[in-house]
Write a protein that holds these residues in place. Structure first.
Motif, PDB file in Angstrom:
ATOM      1  N   PHE A  86       0.852  -1.244  -0.085  1.00 42.63           N
ATOM      2  CA  PHE A  86       0.126   0.056   0.075  1.00 42.63           C
ATOM      3  C   PHE A  86       0.865   1.254  -0.013  1.00 42.63           C
ATOM      4  O   PHE A  86       0.700   2.121  -0.753  1.00 42.63           O
ATOM      5  N   ARG A  87       1.761   1.360   0.955  1.00 39.14           N
ATOM      6  CA  ARG A  87       2.631   2.576   1.036  1.00 39.14           C
ATOM      7  C   ARG A  87       3.571   2.379  -0.368  1.00 39.14           C
ATOM      8  O   ARG A  87       3.632   3.701  -0.649  1.00 39.14           O
ATOM      9  N   ARG A  88       4.049   1.741  -0.777  1.00 46.57           N
ATOM     10  CA  ARG A  88       4.950   1.755  -2.103  1.00 46.57           C
ATOM     11  C   ARG A  88       3.999   2.234  -3.055  1.00 46.57           C
ATOM     12  O   ARG A  88       4.460   3.094  -4.053  1.00 46.57           O
ATOM     13  N   GLU A  89       2.768   1.803  -3.320  1.00 44.38           N
ATOM     14  CA  GLU A  89       1.883   1.919  -4.461  1.00 44.38           C
ATOM     15  C   GLU A  89       1.142   3.572  -4.410  1.00 44.38           C
ATOM     16  O   GLU A  89       1.424   4.188  -5.425  1.00 44.38           O
ATOM     17  N   LEU A  90       1.136   3.782  -3.271  1.00 49.76           N
ATOM     18  CA  LEU A  90       0.431   5.087  -3.105  1.00 49.76           C
ATOM     19  C   LEU A  90       1.441   6.231  -2.797  1.00 49.76           C
ATOM     20  O   LEU A  90       1.407   7.411  -2.774  1.00 49.76           O
ATOM     21  N   GLY A  91       2.813   5.770  -2.631  1.00 50.40           N
ATOM     22  CA  GLY A  91       3.641   6.732  -2.011  1.00 50.40           C
ATOM     23  C   GLY A  91       3.664   7.551  -0.590  1.00 50.40           C
ATOM     24  O   GLY A  91       3.881   8.546  -0.513  1.00 50.40           O
ATOM     25  N   VAL A  92       3.019   6.573   0.221  1.00 50.87           N
ATOM     26  CA  VAL A  92       2.635   7.127   1.435  1.00 50.87           C
ATOM     27  C   VAL A  92       3.624   6.545   2.574  1.00 50.87           C
ATOM     28  O   VAL A  92       3.677   5.701   2.793  1.00 50.87           O
ATOM     29  N   LYS A  93       4.238   7.753   3.418  1.00 48.85           N
ATOM     30  CA  LYS A  93       5.158   7.187   4.234  1.00 48.85           C
ATOM     31  C   LYS A  93       4.548   6.620   5.697  1.00 48.85           C
ATOM     32  O   LYS A  93       5.088   5.702   6.075  1.00 48.85           O
ATOM     33  N   ARG A  94       3.560   7.360   5.933  1.00 51.89           N
ATOM     34  CA  ARG A  94       3.012   7.010   7.214  1.00 51.89           C
ATOM     35  C   ARG A  94       1.366   6.127   7.061  1.00 51.89           C
ATOM     36  O   ARG A  94       0.714   7.096   6.517  1.00 51.89           O
ATOM     37  N   LEU A  95       1.451   4.996   7.581  1.00 50.58           N
ATOM     38  CA  LEU A  95      -0.018   4.325   7.358  1.00 50.58           C
ATOM     39  C   LEU A  95      -0.130   3.602   8.668  1.00 50.58           C
ATOM     40  O   LEU A  95       0.565   2.797   9.097  1.00 50.58           O
ATOM     41  N   LEU A  96      -1.676   3.978   9.172  1.00 50.05           N
ATOM     42  CA  LEU A  96      -1.876   3.659  10.451  1.00 50.05           C
ATOM     43  C   LEU A  96      -3.253   2.557  10.044  1.00 50.05           C
ATOM     44  O   LEU A  96      -4.124   3.356   9.577  1.00 50.05           O
ATOM     45  N   LEU A  97      -3.191   1.480  10.456  1.00 45.90           N
ATOM     46  CA  LEU A  97      -4.293   0.795  10.481  1.00 45.90           C
ATOM     47  C   LEU A  97      -4.865   0.257  11.802  1.00 45.90           C
ATOM     48  O   LEU A  97      -4.243  -0.011  12.625  1.00 45.90           O
ATOM     49  N   ILE A  98      -6.230   0.697  11.949  1.00 47.85           N
ATOM     50  CA  ILE A  98      -6.783   0.387  13.256  1.00 47.85           C
ATOM     51  C   ILE A  98      -8.041  -0.351  13.289  1.00 47.85           C
ATOM     52  O   ILE A  98      -8.859  -0.284  11.881  1.00 47.85           O
ATOM     53  N   ASN A  99      -8.301  -1.121  14.143  1.00 54.20           N
ATOM     54  CA  ASN A  99      -9.806  -1.654  13.952  1.00 54.20           C
ATOM     55  C   ASN A  99     -10.818  -0.609  13.811  1.00 54.20           C
ATOM     56  O   ASN A  99     -10.849   0.456  14.502  1.00 54.20           O
ATOM     57  N   ASP A 100     -12.081  -0.849  12.999  1.00 54.58           N
ATOM     58  CA  ASP A 100     -12.965  -0.034  12.760  1.00 54.58           C
ATOM     59  C   ASP A 100     -13.703   0.514  14.058  1.00 54.58           C
ATOM     60  O   ASP A 100     -14.141   1.750  14.132  1.00 54.58           O
ATOM     61  N   PHE A 101     -13.785  -0.438  15.129  1.00 55.18           N
ATOM     62  CA  PHE A 101     -14.415   0.084  16.388  1.00 55.18           C
ATOM     63  C   PHE A 101     -13.509   0.512  17.383  1.00 55.18           C
ATOM     64  O   PHE A 101     -13.805   1.254  18.236  1.00 55.18           O
ATOM     65  N   THR A 102     -12.251   0.227  17.113  1.00 50.99           N
ATOM     66  CA  THR A 102     -11.350   1.364  17.773  1.00 50.99           C
ATOM     67  C   THR A 102     -11.623   2.813  17.264  1.00 50.99           C
ATOM     68  O   THR A 102     -11.745   3.860  18.093  1.00 50.99           O
ATOM     69  N   ALA A 103     -11.574   2.975  15.881  1.00 50.81           N
ATOM     70  CA  ALA A 103     -11.871   4.441  15.518  1.00 50.81           C
ATOM     71  C   ALA A 103     -13.401   4.858  16.205  1.00 50.81           C
ATOM     72  O   ALA A 103     -13.517   6.009  16.323  1.00 50.81           O
TER      73      ALA A 103
END
Length: 320
Positions: A86-103
């Motif tokens: 994901f980071r490589r394809e979109l060129g994003v340095k910071r990616l945070l994945l969290i559970n949807d109910f954490t959000a």
């Protein structure tokens, strides 16, 4: 941080927004079925709002399912994601994945008073956890723990997959019918949008009726129009939700209060408020008095998951 992207991705819809100056903007809702991968959905979103991809400095995605390791497979849709790819394809340095109910839980910390309806008056007990729970495409459950120095910590989990509780002969009969076809009967098998239709069909089968409705929306519309059988099914849905919420309050010790969230309940809020939900919540024998002062709120905020993703992203960047 100049511009970040936040996403709240469920089984049916992916909600995206830009996060600027501690608030969300440029909100769009995309169908997960219409995009092969989350990367493609994000590109479509950015193209629609005219935001160049290279301007993004960080991304936070709230995802339905347990989040761990590099690879993530979404629970209720066909998407999957590799953090590195994901980071490589979109060129994003910071990616945070969290559970949807954490959000979702963190989103409760940004609620306004006009974004919730009081289901049950009460007094939040200081220092005690709060429960965040609600039916959507699935059944989400999380805790929200107050910290001694101020602020909140979300406690993610997969409480929608606990066993469906049984509190009456009728519920035992419905459970037995579901068990024959499903095996393990988890709470979200009934307490979700698709689960409402499952419940209706199970009731029809037990009562020797031919189903008259083919979608959860049709069942809901019929109940709100006063059709007796649909009313009984929707009442059973509310009762079963009450039992499940009560079990979670006891398990978490959530005397700080209960937030009812998700896209299902607001569609029949007045019916829900008149239902036996709270009576079922409190039917815990010698522990029934535990709930006397526990407040319950029905959340009507449109995008609490996006707000919570922004809160999580802010915390990550402040700590880095």
């Amino acid at each position: 941080m100049k511009t970040a992207l936040v996403g709240d991705i469920g089984g049916t819809n992916a909600r995206f927004a830009l996060w600027r100056d501690q608030r969300i903007e440029q909100i769009r809702v995309l169908s997960t079925a219409e995009h092969a991968r989350p990367e493609l959905a994000i590109r479509a979103y950015l193209n629609e709002i005219g935001q160049p991809l290279e301007t993004l400095e960080a991304v936070c995605l709230a995802c339905a399912g347990p989040v761990d390791g590099d690879f993530f497979r979404f629970t209720n849709n066909h998407w999957q994601l590799s953090r590195q790819a994901f980071r490589r394809e979109l060129g994003v340095k910071r990616l945070l994945l969290i559970n949807d109910f954490t959000a979702m839980a963190l989103g409760m910390t940004r609620l306004r008073d006009d974004e919730r309806i009081t289901v049950r008056e009460g007094e939040p007990e200081a220092g005690r956890p709060r429960l965040v729970i609600g039916p959507g495409t699935g059944l989400g459950v999380a805790g929200l723990l107050p910290l001694s120095g101020g602020g909140w910590r979300a406690l993610p989990g997969e409480g929608g997959h606990i066993c469906l509780p049984i509190g009456s002969d009728r519920e035992a009969a419905i459970w037995s019918h579901l068990h024959r076809s499903l095996g393990h009967v988890n709470a979200e098998a009934v307490l979700s949008g698709p689960g409402l239709l499952t419940l209706y069909r199970a009731c029809c089968a037990l009562d020797g009726r031919s189903p008259a409705f083919g979608s959860p929306a049709e069942v809901t519309r019929a109940a709100l129009a006063g059709e007796p059988y649909a009313v009984a099914v929707l009442e059973q849905f509310c009762c079963w939700l009450g039992r499940t919420v009560g079990d979670n309050v006891l398990t978490l010790g959530a005397r700080g209060g209960v937030y009812l969230v998700g896209g299902v309940l607001p569609r029949f809020a007045e019916f829900f408020m008149r239902s036996s939900f709270f009576e079922a919540l409190c039917e815990k024998g010698q522990m029934s008095g535990y709930f006397e002062r526990v407040p319950v709120w029905l959340v009507t905020a449109p995008y609490p998951g996006l707000e919570g993703a922004g809160v999580a992203l802010r915390a990550l960047l402040e700590d880095s």
